[in-house]
Design an enzyme around this catalytic site. Structure first.
Site, PDB file in Angstrom:
ATOM      1  N   SER A   1       0.847  -1.195   0.000  1.00  0.00           N
ATOM      2  CA  SER A   1       0.000   0.000   0.000  1.00  0.00           C
ATOM      3  C   SER A   1       0.880   1.241   0.000  1.00  0.00           C
ATOM      4  CB  SER A   1      -0.940  -0.034   1.211  1.00  0.00           C
ATOM      5  OG  SER A   1      -1.933   0.959   1.070  1.00  0.00           O
ATOM      6  N   ASN A   2       0.347   2.373   0.407  1.00  0.00           N
ATOM      7  CA  ASN A   2       1.129   3.615   0.444  1.00  0.00           C
ATOM      8  C   ASN A   2       0.658   4.472   1.614  1.00  0.00           C
ATOM      9  OD1 ASN A   2      -1.082   5.429  -0.572  1.00  0.00           O
ATOM     10  ND2 ASN A   2      -0.925   4.004  -2.293  1.00  0.00           N
TER      11      ASN A   2
END
Ligand code: CTP
Length: 212
Positions: free
Chosen positions: A18-19
Site C-alpha cells: 500500500s502507500n
C-alpha cells in the site's frame, strides 16, 4: 464522485502492498462539494477518517481492481469525478491463500500493472462530464502534470509537490497548483486541506459556469 485514500493490494492473508495516503485531501473535497449542495459518491480505500455530511455516500473498497470496477459503473451516473486516490500502480500476480513462509535470504514478488482508473474514465467521459485528477511529482512538475492531464483526458489537474514543506501525504496542509486543460494555471499558498478543497471546489464551479 470522489476517489480517496490508498488502495491495498494483498500478498497473502496477513501481508499487503500500500502507500502512505491518509485520504484527508479526498475527504475534504467530498465535504466541500457537499457543503455546496452536491450529492457526493465517495469511493474510499481503507482510511481512518469518518464522514458526517448527509449528502456524502461512502463506498468502501480495498484494492485498485475493486476501485476500478465501482468507479467504472458509477461514473456514467455522475456529473464528474475528482480522482484523489493514491491507487497502487502494481499488485501481486498471485495472492497466496496461505501465509507465505520465509524462504532463503532473497525473495522476488511478481507484480502486474493495475488499470489506470482516471485514464479509463477519461476514455468514457461524455462532453457534459468533468474529470479532475491529482499529480504528485518530484521533478519537472508542471510539464509532467500537463502531460498527465492530456494522457488521461482530464479537464483539470491538481499538482502537489512533495518538495514543499508541509504539503502532501499525511500532512494537514497542502500547497497546490491548478492546471486547466484550456491552459490557465493558478498557484495557491500553503493552506489547510479544508481550504485547498474549497479552492478546488470554487474552481470547479467556475469551470461549470464557463461556456464550453
Ligand atoms: N490514478 C488512477 N488510477 C491509477 C493511477 C492513478 O485513477 N491506477 C489517478 C490518481 O488518482 C490521480 C492521477 O491518476 O488523480 C495521477 O496519479 P499519479 O500516481 O500521480 O500518476 P500515475 O499515472 O501513477 O503516474 P506516475 O506514478 O508514473 O507519475
Amino acid at each position: 464522485m470522489v476517489t480517496a485514500g490508498p488502495t491495498v493490494e494483498k500478498i497473502d492473508p496477513v501481508r499487503f502492498i500500500s502507500n502512505f495516503s491518509t485520504g484527508k485531501m479526498g475527504y475534504a473535497i467530498a465535504e466541500a462539494l457537499a457543503s455546496e449542495g452536491a450529492k457526493v459518491l465517495l469511493v474510499s480505500g481503507p482510511v481512518r477518517l469518518t464522514v458526517s455530511h448527509p449528502l456524502v455516500s461512502r463506498i468502501d473498497v480495498t484494492s485498485a481492481d475493486e476501485m476500478f470496477e465501482i468507479c467504472q459503473s458509477l461514473f456514467p451516473t455522475c456529473d464528474g469525478a475528482v480522482m484523489t486516490a493514491a491507487v497502487a500502480d502494481y499488485s501481486p500476480v498471485h495472492i497466496a491463500e496461505e501465509k507465505l513462509k520465509r524462504v532463503g535470504n532473497n525473495w522476488t514478488l511478481e507484480l502486474k500493472a493495475n488499470r489506470d482508473i482516471a485514464a479509463e474514465l477519461g476514455k468514457m467521459k461524455r462532453t457534459d462530464q468533468m474529470l479532475i485528477g491529482f499529480a504528485l511529482e518530484t521533478q519537472n512538475e508542471l510539464d509532467n502534470a500537463q502531460l498527465k492531464m492530456e494522457r488521461k483526458n482530464l479537464d483539470m489537474i491538481v499538482l502537489n509537490s512533495l518538495r514543499e514543506e508541509g504539503a502532501g501525504f499525511g500532512h494537514d496542509t497542502n500547497k497546490v497548483t491548478l492546471l486547466e486543460r484550456k491552459g490557465h494555471i493558478s498557484e495557491y499558498a500553503l493552506k489547510s486541506k479544508r481550504e485547498v478543497a474549497s479552492d478546488i471546489v470554487e474552481k470547479i464551479a467556475e469551470l461549470l459556469s464557463l461556456p464550453a
